[in-house]
Design an enzyme around this catalytic site. Structure first.
Site: not given
Length: 188
Positions: A171, A93, A9
């Site tokens: 996170d 991501e 993340d």
């Protein structure tokens, strides 16, 4: 090699949080070098246009910017290399960096340099034969990594608390969701 996988993340508070809970600190090179850059810019603005001293001052400003860029590039390369050496599969991501860089957090987004890092990560992974997967980031922060329930949060809320009893850093929860989505996309 043992099959090792992680989800990443990417963030602004910490540069990256791995699905193991490990955090990689955000060095904030531009923010740290901002004072020296501002000083060099002030000296440049006081110089007469077309003069040799202005040319030299402009070179000092360029060197200050280049120094920050080189620090960031070095950090990205070393971080990507460490990740590629530790893991066989990496999920991250698939961020719309251009869109994020035009918002109110633009300076911080540019300072962290996600696009450059992701590009370097992909190239180093290709050299090492490591599989890197970009997953859809929508909902990774809001969804519970344990039960899948959506838990709405504001940006200022740094902790994930779900009705199922899971309490994690925001996170870390997102990194676990990225890992889950990435593991579904890994070819057999």
């Amino acid at each position: 090699r043992v099959d090792r996988m992680t989800g990443i993340d990417l963030g602004l508070t910490t540069f990256a949080t791995l699905s193991s809970g490990e955090e990689i600190a955000n060095p904030r090179f531009y923010r740290r070098g901002q004072e020296a850059l501002a000083r060099a810019q002030r000296v440049l603005s006081a110089k007469k246009r077309g003069s040799n001293s202005r040319r030299r001052a402009r070179q000092r400003v360029a060197r200050a910017h280049e120094h920050v860029a080189n620090q960031r590039l070095d950090f990205h390369r070393k971080t990507a290399k460490r990740l590629v050496e530790r893991f066989d599969h990496i999920a991250h991501e698939d961020l719309n960096v251009r869109g994020l860089a035009s918002g109110m957090l633009a300076k911080s987004v540019h300072d962290v340099g996600w696009a450059q890092f992701i590009s370097i990560l992909h190239s180093k992974a290709e050299e090492a034969g490591v599989h890197v997967i970009a997953v859809d980031p929508r909902g990774t922060t809001q969804d519970c990594s344990a039960c899948g329930r959506t838990v709405p949060k504001t940006l200022s809320e740094r902790e994930h608390r779900c009705e199922c009893g899971l309490v994690l850093g925001r996170d870390h929860n997102a990194a676990l969701n990225v890992l889950a989505r990435g593991s579904r996309a890994v070819p057999p």
